[in-house]
Scaffold this motif. Structure first.
Motif, PDB file in Angstrom:
ATOM      1  N   ILE A   1       0.718  -0.966  -0.294  1.00 59.22           N
ATOM      2  CA  ILE A   1       0.361  -0.181   0.073  1.00 59.22           C
ATOM      3  C   ILE A   1       0.820   1.172  -0.290  1.00 59.22           C
ATOM      4  CG2 ILE A   1      -1.550   1.391   1.033  1.00 59.22           C
ATOM      5  CD1 ILE A   1      -2.531  -2.068   2.685  1.00 59.22           C
ATOM      6  N   HIS A   2       1.847   0.909   0.843  1.00 65.06           N
ATOM      7  CA  HIS A   2       2.977   2.273   0.659  1.00 65.06           C
ATOM      8  C   HIS A   2       4.011   2.726  -0.270  1.00 65.06           C
ATOM      9  CE1 HIS A   2       7.089   3.544   0.931  1.00 65.06           C
ATOM     10  NE2 HIS A   2       6.539   4.420   1.099  1.00 65.06           N
ATOM     11  N   ASP A   3       3.894   1.131  -1.482  1.00 59.41           N
ATOM     12  CA  ASP A   3       3.799   1.621  -2.582  1.00 59.41           C
ATOM     13  C   ASP A   3       2.990   2.375  -3.449  1.00 59.41           C
ATOM     14  OD1 ASP A   3       6.473   0.455  -1.721  1.00 59.41           O
ATOM     15  OD2 ASP A   3       6.077  -1.362  -2.551  1.00 59.41           O
ATOM     16  N   LEU A   4       1.958   2.355  -3.452  1.00 56.08           N
ATOM     17  CA  LEU A   4       0.661   2.348  -4.192  1.00 56.08           C
ATOM     18  C   LEU A   4       0.515   4.043  -3.946  1.00 56.08           C
ATOM     19  CD1 LEU A   4      -1.761  -0.427  -3.588  1.00 56.08           C
ATOM     20  CD2 LEU A   4      -0.484   0.281  -6.452  1.00 56.08           C
ATOM     21  N   ALA A   5       0.541   3.960  -2.193  1.00 56.80           N
ATOM     22  CA  ALA A   5       0.461   5.780  -2.442  1.00 56.80           C
ATOM     23  C   ALA A   5       2.015   6.512  -2.628  1.00 56.80           C
ATOM     24  CB  ALA A   5       0.447   5.396  -0.474  1.00 56.80           C
ATOM     25  N   VAL A   6       2.862   5.955  -2.820  1.00 58.22           N
ATOM     26  CA  VAL A   6       4.122   7.040  -3.566  1.00 58.22           C
ATOM     27  C   VAL A   6       4.151   7.245  -4.890  1.00 58.22           C
ATOM     28  CG1 VAL A   6       6.588   6.610  -3.501  1.00 58.22           C
ATOM     29  CG2 VAL A   6       5.595   6.298  -1.309  1.00 58.22           C
TER      30      VAL A   6
ATOM     31  N   ARG B   1      -2.101   1.935  12.815  1.00 53.71           N
ATOM     32  CA  ARG B   1      -0.327   2.804  13.106  1.00 53.71           C
ATOM     33  C   ARG B   1       0.416   2.702  12.483  1.00 53.71           C
ATOM     34  NH1 ARG B   1      -0.303   5.832  18.201  1.00 53.71           N
ATOM     35  NH2 ARG B   1      -2.148   4.260  19.279  1.00 53.71           N
ATOM     36  N   MET B   2       0.676   1.290  11.814  1.00 51.57           N
ATOM     37  CA  MET B   2       2.110   1.196  11.159  1.00 51.57           C
ATOM     38  C   MET B   2       1.789   1.404   9.748  1.00 51.57           C
ATOM     39  SD  MET B   2       3.427  -2.165  12.558  1.00 51.57           S
ATOM     40  CE  MET B   2       4.707  -2.594  11.250  1.00 51.57           C
ATOM     41  N   LEU B   3       0.543   1.446   9.040  1.00 51.13           N
ATOM     42  CA  LEU B   3       0.164   2.162   8.131  1.00 51.13           C
ATOM     43  C   LEU B   3      -0.128   3.926   7.363  1.00 51.13           C
ATOM     44  CD1 LEU B   3      -1.226   1.731   5.327  1.00 51.13           C
ATOM     45  CD2 LEU B   3      -4.076   1.475   5.734  1.00 51.13           C
ATOM     46  N   CYS B   4      -0.260   4.559   9.093  1.00 48.43           N
ATOM     47  CA  CYS B   4      -0.352   5.244   8.647  1.00 48.43           C
ATOM     48  C   CYS B   4       0.449   6.115   8.848  1.00 48.43           C
ATOM     49  CB  CYS B   4      -1.289   6.321   9.987  1.00 48.43           C
ATOM     50  SG  CYS B   4      -3.283   6.158  10.004  1.00 48.43           S
ATOM     51  N   GLU B   5       1.996   5.517   9.381  1.00 45.31           N
ATOM     52  CA  GLU B   5       2.856   6.287   9.364  1.00 45.31           C
ATOM     53  C   GLU B   5       3.877   5.761   8.066  1.00 45.31           C
ATOM     54  OE1 GLU B   5       6.171   5.161  12.906  1.00 45.31           O
ATOM     55  OE2 GLU B   5       4.370   4.417  13.709  1.00 45.31           O
ATOM     56  N   ALA B   6       3.591   4.320   6.859  1.00 49.99           N
ATOM     57  CA  ALA B   6       3.715   4.252   5.836  1.00 49.99           C
ATOM     58  C   ALA B   6       3.429   4.973   5.400  1.00 49.99           C
ATOM     59  CB  ALA B   6       3.806   2.816   5.460  1.00 49.99           C
ATOM     60  N   LEU B   7       2.100   5.511   5.518  1.00 47.80           N
ATOM     61  CA  LEU B   7       1.785   6.667   3.960  1.00 47.80           C
ATOM     62  C   LEU B   7       2.016   8.268   4.521  1.00 47.80           C
ATOM     63  CD1 LEU B   7      -2.168   5.091   3.763  1.00 47.80           C
ATOM     64  CD2 LEU B   7       0.324   4.534   2.622  1.00 47.80           C
ATOM     65  N   SER B   8       2.108   8.385   6.192  1.00 47.18           N
ATOM     66  CA  SER B   8       2.468   9.961   5.976  1.00 47.18           C
ATOM     67  C   SER B   8       3.466  10.328   5.087  1.00 47.18           C
ATOM     68  CB  SER B   8       3.387   9.687   7.625  1.00 47.18           C
ATOM     69  OG  SER B   8       5.025   9.677   7.480  1.00 47.18           O
ATOM     70  N   GLY B   9       3.730  11.468   4.382  1.00 46.88           N
ATOM     71  CA  GLY B   9       4.579  12.009   3.507  1.00 46.88           C
ATOM     72  C   GLY B   9       4.064  11.712   2.008  1.00 46.88           C
ATOM     73  N   THR B  10       2.954  11.387   2.265  1.00 47.02           N
ATOM     74  CA  THR B  10       2.343  11.008   0.542  1.00 47.02           C
ATOM     75  C   THR B  10       1.117  11.669   0.591  1.00 47.02           C
ATOM     76  OG1 THR B  10       1.157   8.704   1.222  1.00 47.02           O
ATOM     77  CG2 THR B  10       3.179   7.890   0.405  1.00 47.02           C
ATOM     78  N   GLY B  11       0.659  12.409   1.473  1.00 45.95           N
ATOM     79  CA  GLY B  11      -0.666  13.317   1.445  1.00 45.95           C
ATOM     80  C   GLY B  11      -2.177  12.102   0.962  1.00 45.95           C
ATOM     81  N   ALA B  12      -1.373  11.298   1.655  1.00 44.58           N
ATOM     82  CA  ALA B  12      -3.326   9.981   1.398  1.00 44.58           C
ATOM     83  C   ALA B  12      -4.002  10.265   2.359  1.00 44.58           C
ATOM     84  CB  ALA B  12      -2.568   8.871   2.311  1.00 44.58           C
ATOM     85  N   THR B  13      -5.044  10.593   2.719  1.00 43.77           N
ATOM     86  CA  THR B  13      -6.675  10.847   3.264  1.00 43.77           C
ATOM     87  C   THR B  13      -6.555   9.302   3.466  1.00 43.77           C
ATOM     88  OG1 THR B  13      -6.294  12.508   2.812  1.00 43.77           O
ATOM     89  CG2 THR B  13      -8.460  11.668   3.312  1.00 43.77           C
ATOM     90  N   ILE B  14      -7.067   8.895   5.109  1.00 50.11           N
ATOM     91  CA  ILE B  14      -7.469   7.625   5.297  1.00 50.11           C
ATOM     92  C   ILE B  14      -9.193   7.749   6.059  1.00 50.11           C
ATOM     93  CG2 ILE B  14      -6.847   5.390   6.269  1.00 50.11           C
ATOM     94  CD1 ILE B  14      -4.272   5.554   6.363  1.00 50.11           C
ATOM     95  N   VAL B  15      -9.827   6.726   5.756  1.00 49.65           N
ATOM     96  CA  VAL B  15     -10.990   6.637   5.850  1.00 49.65           C
ATOM     97  C   VAL B  15     -10.952   5.380   6.266  1.00 49.65           C
ATOM     98  CG1 VAL B  15     -13.571   7.001   5.993  1.00 49.65           C
ATOM     99  CG2 VAL B  15     -11.622   8.224   4.031  1.00 49.65           C
ATOM    100  N   LEU B  16     -11.456   5.296   8.101  1.00 55.50           N
ATOM    101  CA  LEU B  16     -11.529   3.527   8.590  1.00 55.50           C
ATOM    102  C   LEU B  16     -12.607   3.369   8.838  1.00 55.50           C
ATOM    103  CD1 LEU B  16     -10.050   1.366   9.578  1.00 55.50           C
ATOM    104  CD2 LEU B  16     -10.061   2.663  11.644  1.00 55.50           C
ATOM    105  N   LEU B  17     -13.662   2.156   8.243  1.00 59.25           N
ATOM    106  CA  LEU B  17     -14.575   2.056   8.629  1.00 59.25           C
ATOM    107  C   LEU B  17     -14.731   1.215  10.018  1.00 59.25           C
ATOM    108  CD1 LEU B  17     -15.352   3.665   6.314  1.00 59.25           C
ATOM    109  CD2 LEU B  17     -17.002   1.683   5.462  1.00 59.25           C
ATOM    110  N   HIS B  18     -15.415   1.294  11.854  1.00 62.94           N
ATOM    111  CA  HIS B  18     -15.762   0.018  12.169  1.00 62.94           C
ATOM    112  C   HIS B  18     -16.693   0.696  12.737  1.00 62.94           C
ATOM    113  CE1 HIS B  18     -13.835  -1.260  15.494  1.00 62.94           C
ATOM    114  NE2 HIS B  18     -14.029  -0.527  16.307  1.00 62.94           N
ATOM    115  N   HIS B  19     -16.930  -1.447  12.924  1.00 61.31           N
ATOM    116  CA  HIS B  19     -17.909  -1.690  13.715  1.00 61.31           C
ATOM    117  C   HIS B  19     -18.075  -0.468  15.395  1.00 61.31           C
ATOM    118  CE1 HIS B  19     -19.364  -4.011  10.539  1.00 61.31           C
ATOM    119  NE2 HIS B  19     -18.003  -4.980  11.253  1.00 61.31           N
ATOM    120  N   ALA B  20     -19.620   0.028  15.612  1.00 59.94           N
ATOM    121  CA  ALA B  20     -19.931   0.186  16.403  1.00 59.94           C
ATOM    122  C   ALA B  20     -20.535  -0.705  17.880  1.00 59.94           C
ATOM    123  CB  ALA B  20     -20.765   1.467  17.183  1.00 59.94           C
TER     124      ALA B  20
END
Length: 329
Positions: free
Chosen positions: A196-201, A234-253
């Motif tokens: 995913i990092h490679d795609l974001a770069v 958290r690791m994914l967020c770090e990997a995508l930092s600097g790429t300008g990526a926006t993350i929309v995370l869906l989660h159950h209540a």
């Protein structure tokens, strides 16, 4: 003698584990790329006689991060501190370059609502459900492991992100660049985070939709009620930092907290909502009326005005705005 030898081995393992935590702290502070970090910790563990699986590495990194968070020096009086301005993709709901957490019980409409917004933005609309869209179309990558292709087709076809090419055949439509589904899934392992990092770069400023948290960590041996379960995100967020990526995370209540404020509604560990810049909670407006399909949308965030909006899904991924809950009352 056997007991003493066993205790000595256990004490050695505890000391070696502590050494790995210290190594992890150095790697985090040095901003070593996450996929290299995992490999280095695994190699260090092997040198110490410890065989580490992915769950153990997430635990080591989680402990290291928690220890670091308690030992920061903080900002100094004469230090110049830049405060970035929040740029909203969807006014007061989804901010660019950050993590937005969407929380709801199953089948309330998390995926359909985000699909509707992405379709509106991709068509060049200036607003959606009364909230401004302040960005041009962006490339979209959907890690949609929570649903099969049939469900995603029902969401993406009406909003223009997928089209039928035959009676039983569909294809993705630009700007939807990649889609993982329940029948072709993805899990947030070391290898996939690098992928995913490679795609974001290669494709900066893209949107990554993660649907949903539990399915994306499935098979990793992590308990979503424990703080370490957040480590892959958290690791994914770090990997995508600097790429300008926006993350929309869906989660159950949580079933018992679904009608609470956005932060409390989230199921499992509260470390997950703490990671997000903005939390969007969807809940039935009238809990006990099974024929009332109106949904209350509320938000909590670090840099947004609280949203109070009542919406209804009149067709799959087709929504209308009924105003605020105060107006309806």
């Amino acid at each position: 003698m056997k007991g003493n030898k066993k205790n000595k081995t256990l004490q050695d393992d505890i000391k070696n584990f502590a050494k790995l935590v210290e190594k992890a702290k150095i790697l985090i502070e040095d901003k070593t790329p996450v996929f290299q970090r995992n490999t280095l910790i695994r190699c260090a563990g092997r040198d110490l006689g410890l065989l580490l699986n992915e769950t153990a590495i997430f635990g080591i990194l989680g402990k290291a991060r928690r220890e670091l968070e308690g030992t920061q020096d903080g900002y100094q009086p004469n230090e110049k501190i830049k405060i970035p301005k929040t740029k909203w993709l969807w006014e007061d709901l989804i901010s660019e370059g950050n993590v937005s957490l969407v929380v709801a019980l199953p089948k309330v409409g998390k995926s359909s609502l985000i699909g509707g917004f992405l379709g509106a933005m991709s068509c060049g609309n200036s607003e959606y459900l009364g909230k401004q869209i302040t960005s041009k179309a962006k490339h979209i990558y959907c890690l949609g492991t929570d649903q099969p292709m049939t469900d995603w087709a029902e969401i993406f076809i009406p909003v223009g992100l997928m089209k039928k090419t035959a009676e039983d055949e569909v294809e993705l439509v630009n700007p939807l660049k990649r889609l993982w589904t329940m029948d072709r899934p993805i899990t947030l392992t070391e290898e996939t985070i690098e992928q995913i990092h490679d795609l974001a770069v290669k494709d900066p400023d893209s949107i990554f939709v993660l649907d949903a948290f539990a399915s994306l960590i499935s098979g990793l041996g992590l308990d979503e009620n424990h703080v370490d379960a957040v480590e892959p995100i958290r690791m994914l967020c770090e990997a995508l930092s600097g790429t300008g990526a926006t993350i929309v995370l869906l989660h159950h209540a949580s079933g018992t907290n679904s009608n609470e404020r956005a932060v409390k509604a989230s199921r499992g560990t509260k470390a997950l909502p703490a990671l997000a810049s903005n939390i969007i909670n969807l809940s039935w407006l009238v809990q006990d009326n099974k024929t009332d399909n109106r949904i209350a949308v509320t938000t909590q965030g670090r840099s947004s005005k609280p949203v109070d909006m009542v919406i209804e899904q009149i067709d799959r991924a087709v929504w209308q705005n009924h105003g605020t809950s105060a107006e309806i009352k």
